[in-house]
Design a protein around this motif. Structure first.
Motif, mmCIF file in Angstrom:
data_model
loop_
_atom_site.group_PDB
_atom_site.id
_atom_site.type_symbol
_atom_site.label_atom_id
_atom_site.label_comp_id
_atom_site.label_asym_id
_atom_site.label_seq_id
_atom_site.Cartn_x
_atom_site.Cartn_y
_atom_site.Cartn_z
ATOM 1 N N THR A 1 128.897 34.264 119.689
ATOM 2 C CA THR A 1 128.375 32.954 120.091
ATOM 3 C C THR A 1 129.557 32.019 120.326
ATOM 4 O OG1 THR A 1 126.422 33.321 118.712
ATOM 5 C CG2 THR A 1 126.818 31.073 119.477
ATOM 6 N N MET A 2 129.552 31.320 121.461
ATOM 7 C CA MET A 2 130.647 30.421 121.799
ATOM 8 C C MET A 2 130.126 29.054 122.185
ATOM 9 S SD MET A 2 133.335 32.844 123.904
ATOM 10 C CE MET A 2 132.138 33.706 124.907
ATOM 11 N N TRP A 3 130.947 28.027 121.875
ATOM 12 C CA TRP A 3 130.667 26.657 122.267
ATOM 13 C C TRP A 3 131.837 26.167 123.109
ATOM 14 C CZ3 TRP A 3 129.531 28.711 117.530
ATOM 15 C CH2 TRP A 3 128.201 28.641 117.107
ATOM 16 N N MET A 4 131.548 25.684 124.318
ATOM 17 C CA MET A 4 132.570 25.260 125.262
ATOM 18 C C MET A 4 132.715 23.750 125.215
ATOM 19 S SD MET A 4 133.477 28.131 126.825
ATOM 20 C CE MET A 4 134.287 27.508 128.282
ATOM 21 N N GLY A 5 133.856 23.285 124.713
ATOM 22 C CA GLY A 5 134.125 21.856 124.692
ATOM 23 C C GLY A 5 135.084 21.469 125.793
ATOM 24 N N SER A 6 135.577 20.251 125.735
ATOM 25 C CA SER A 6 136.566 19.771 126.688
ATOM 26 C C SER A 6 137.949 20.162 126.185
ATOM 27 C CB SER A 6 136.457 18.250 126.838
ATOM 28 O OG SER A 6 137.438 17.772 127.727
ATOM 29 N N HIS A 7 138.556 21.129 126.863
ATOM 30 C CA HIS A 7 139.883 21.641 126.495
ATOM 31 C C HIS A 7 139.885 22.379 125.150
ATOM 32 C CE1 HIS A 7 141.463 19.387 129.881
ATOM 33 N NE2 HIS A 7 140.845 18.327 129.418
ATOM 34 N N LEU A 8 138.709 22.716 124.671
ATOM 35 C CA LEU A 8 138.562 23.474 123.432
ATOM 36 C C LEU A 8 137.405 24.456 123.574
ATOM 37 C CD1 LEU A 8 138.743 20.841 120.526
ATOM 38 C CD2 LEU A 8 140.387 22.677 120.944
ATOM 39 N N LYS A 9 137.530 25.596 122.964
ATOM 40 C CA LYS A 9 136.427 26.563 122.892
ATOM 41 C C LYS A 9 136.398 27.126 121.480
ATOM 42 C CE LYS A 9 137.021 30.685 124.586
ATOM 43 N NZ LYS A 9 137.259 31.740 125.586
ATOM 44 N N LEU A 10 135.231 27.173 120.883
ATOM 45 C CA LEU A 10 135.065 27.764 119.560
ATOM 46 C C LEU A 10 134.071 28.910 119.655
ATOM 47 C CD1 LEU A 10 134.753 26.013 116.137
ATOM 48 C CD2 LEU A 10 133.037 27.705 116.793
ATOM 49 N N GLY A 11 134.389 30.020 119.024
ATOM 50 C CA GLY A 11 133.488 31.156 119.018
ATOM 51 C C GLY A 11 133.442 31.824 117.662
ATOM 52 N N VAL A 12 132.358 32.539 117.422
ATOM 53 C CA VAL A 12 132.212 33.321 116.194
ATOM 54 C C VAL A 12 131.726 34.714 116.561
ATOM 55 C CG1 VAL A 12 131.818 31.355 114.669
ATOM 56 C CG2 VAL A 12 129.874 32.403 115.830
ATOM 57 N N ASN A 13 132.103 35.681 115.735
ATOM 58 C CA ASN A 13 131.697 37.065 115.968
ATOM 59 C C ASN A 13 131.532 37.766 114.629
ATOM 60 O OD1 ASN A 13 131.114 39.520 117.112
ATOM 61 N ND2 ASN A 13 133.191 39.955 117.804
ATOM 62 N N PRO A 14 130.353 38.334 114.346
ATOM 63 C CA PRO A 14 130.178 39.070 113.090
ATOM 64 C C PRO A 14 131.109 40.278 113.012
ATOM 65 C CG PRO A 14 128.054 38.605 114.132
ATOM 66 C CD PRO A 14 129.110 38.277 115.140
ATOM 67 N N VAL A 15 131.704 40.493 111.843
ATOM 68 C CA VAL A 15 132.560 41.671 111.629
ATOM 69 C C VAL A 15 132.081 42.517 110.459
ATOM 70 C CG1 VAL A 15 134.633 40.690 112.688
ATOM 71 C CG2 VAL A 15 134.196 40.309 110.261
ATOM 72 N N SER A 16 131.086 42.025 109.722
ATOM 73 C CA SER A 16 130.470 42.792 108.633
ATOM 74 C C SER A 16 129.154 42.113 108.304
ATOM 75 C CB SER A 16 131.379 42.827 107.398
ATOM 76 O OG SER A 16 131.388 41.573 106.736
ATOM 77 N N GLU A 17 128.424 42.649 107.325
ATOM 78 C CA GLU A 17 127.154 42.045 106.944
ATOM 79 C C GLU A 17 127.350 40.668 106.320
ATOM 80 O OE1 GLU A 17 124.901 44.592 104.468
ATOM 81 O OE2 GLU A 17 124.585 46.137 106.002
ATOM 82 N N THR A 18 128.525 40.430 105.749
ATOM 83 C CA THR A 18 128.750 39.193 105.008
ATOM 84 C C THR A 18 129.742 38.233 105.667
ATOM 85 O OG1 THR A 18 130.466 40.289 103.698
ATOM 86 C CG2 THR A 18 128.226 40.301 102.802
#
Length: 376
Positions: free
Chosen positions: A198-215
């Motif tokens: 999941t990613m959020w596109m800001g102005s000159h910034l981008k934040l994303g997250v990605n699951p790598v385990s159950e926790t």
């Protein structure tokens, strides 16, 4: 009859390990030298797209990735304040039933691959590298840092983006070029709501997250920085938390205090890319991975195309009795794919830096993922 019988791999990263594992399985004797005596892959998490999972499947490692990482489906892209721009499907790549998207702790993937390298019968020497390579028509004679010397049919250079081998044998190639962005990465607890990239596109910034385990998941933030500057490591947690403040999503907001904890393991890297024109060989030396095709992480494919290149090289060496023909086939299969990843990633970076068309950004991502799903 294979084009080579005995090969040296210089560098124990993802591409070097992939080449070594596949060559051993193709009946080629392989030595691998890795300068790090701990053979330690640092970092937070790594995104594994479907094409990369297909490559890991061909090495027999996919099930371990499923067990020790997290396989997901689809990518969501939002504006910084929340509205959904696009959902990108991530179907299984052509010729495989592996997952189309996923993530894993970077050190975990490195451990899976290093164990497989040893188990395949590769002779691994840690805390060791080459000091000199002399080539003749029949072999490459390599002298090592421990004073020993040995002859090989081929040397595979996989010693990373700042490759010593590239500097020595391809002196005409410039150093990787800083691209105007840096990337921050951190390990975060995984909320129940996060079940895909999941990613959020800001102005000159981008934040994303990605699951790598159950926790857990890993969080990445790309930030414009016009010049390549030193950032005091002691300030990284505060800087990272400050960047998170630009994204009002409740999930992101709730995790800001975690960024200040030691277990967040925050990492910062200035981004650069490199694309060396083929051929990537000189005599009995060939370069693969980041040594010739180093990309920014915008398509999450840097490690993946390096692993693919190691596999393709090993297969062409086994399928052809001529080294020249093996090199020709290797370049035919790798150039366009690597070029696409490096150049499309650079375009995505350019759009982010210039606050460009977010719809174009999403379109390029979708088209690139579709191209990567095609056979290698």
């Amino acid at each position: 009859m294979a084009a080579v019988n005995k090969v040296l791999v210089v560098g124990g990263g993802f591409s070097g390990m992939a080449a070594a594992i596949k060559m051993r399985r193709n009946g080629i004797d392989v030595d691998l030298v890795e300068i790090d005596p701990e053979w330690c892959e640092l970092g937070a998490g790594i995104t594994i797209n479907g094409a990369s999972m297909r490559a890991l499947e061909s090495l027999g490692l996919y099930e371990q990735v499923v067990e020790q990482g997290c396989v997901t489906d689809g990518v969501e892209i939002h504006l910084a304040h929340g509205p959904l721009i696009m959902e990108l499907p991530t179907p299984s790549p052509v010729g495989s039933k592996v997952g189309g998207s996923g993530g894993i702790f970077r050190p975990t993937l490195a451990r899976i691959m290093s164990n497989a390298t040893i188990d395949s019968g590769v002779n691994v020497r840690l805390g060791c590298t080459y000091t000199e390579i002399k080539q003749s028509e029949t072999c490459a004679t390599v002298t090592f840092t421990d004073g020993t010397t040995k002859d090989y049919d081929l040397v595979v250079g996989a010693d990373g983006v700042h490759s010593k081998l590239r500097k020595e044998f391809f002196p005409e190639v410039p150093e990787p070029e800083y691209i105007g962005q840096g990337v921050w990465r951190a390990i975060m607890p995984r909320p129940e709501e996060i079940n895909r990239v999941t990613m959020w596109m800001g102005s000159h910034l981008k934040l994303g997250v990605n699951p790598v385990s159950e926790t857990h998941m890993y969080m990445f933030i790309t930030e414009d920085r016009p010049t390549k500057e030193h950032i005091d490591k002691a300030t990284w947690p505060q800087v990272f938390a400050g960047l998170m403040e630009n994204f009002p999503n409740p999930i992101v907001k709730a995790l800001i205090p975690h960024a200040l904890k030691e277990e967040a393991n925050i990492d910062y890297r200035p981004l650069a890319n490199l694309l060396v024109k083929t051929p990537w060989n000189k005599g009995r030396l060939v370069l693969i991975g980041d040594t010739v095709a180093a990309t920014t992480p915008h398509l999450a494919s840097g490690a993946g195309i390096g692993i693919e290149s190691g596999i393709v090289l090993a297969d062409e060496l086994a399928a052809n009795d001529s080294l020249d023909v093996a090199f020709e086939r290797f370049h035919e299969r790798r150039w366009e794919r690597c070029r696409m990843v490096v150049e499309n990633s650079a375009r995505l970076c350019d759009i982010e830096i210039n606050d460009g068309d977010k719809a174009e950004h999403s379109k390029i991502m979708g088209q690139s993922l579709m191209a990567l799903s095609q056979p290698i």
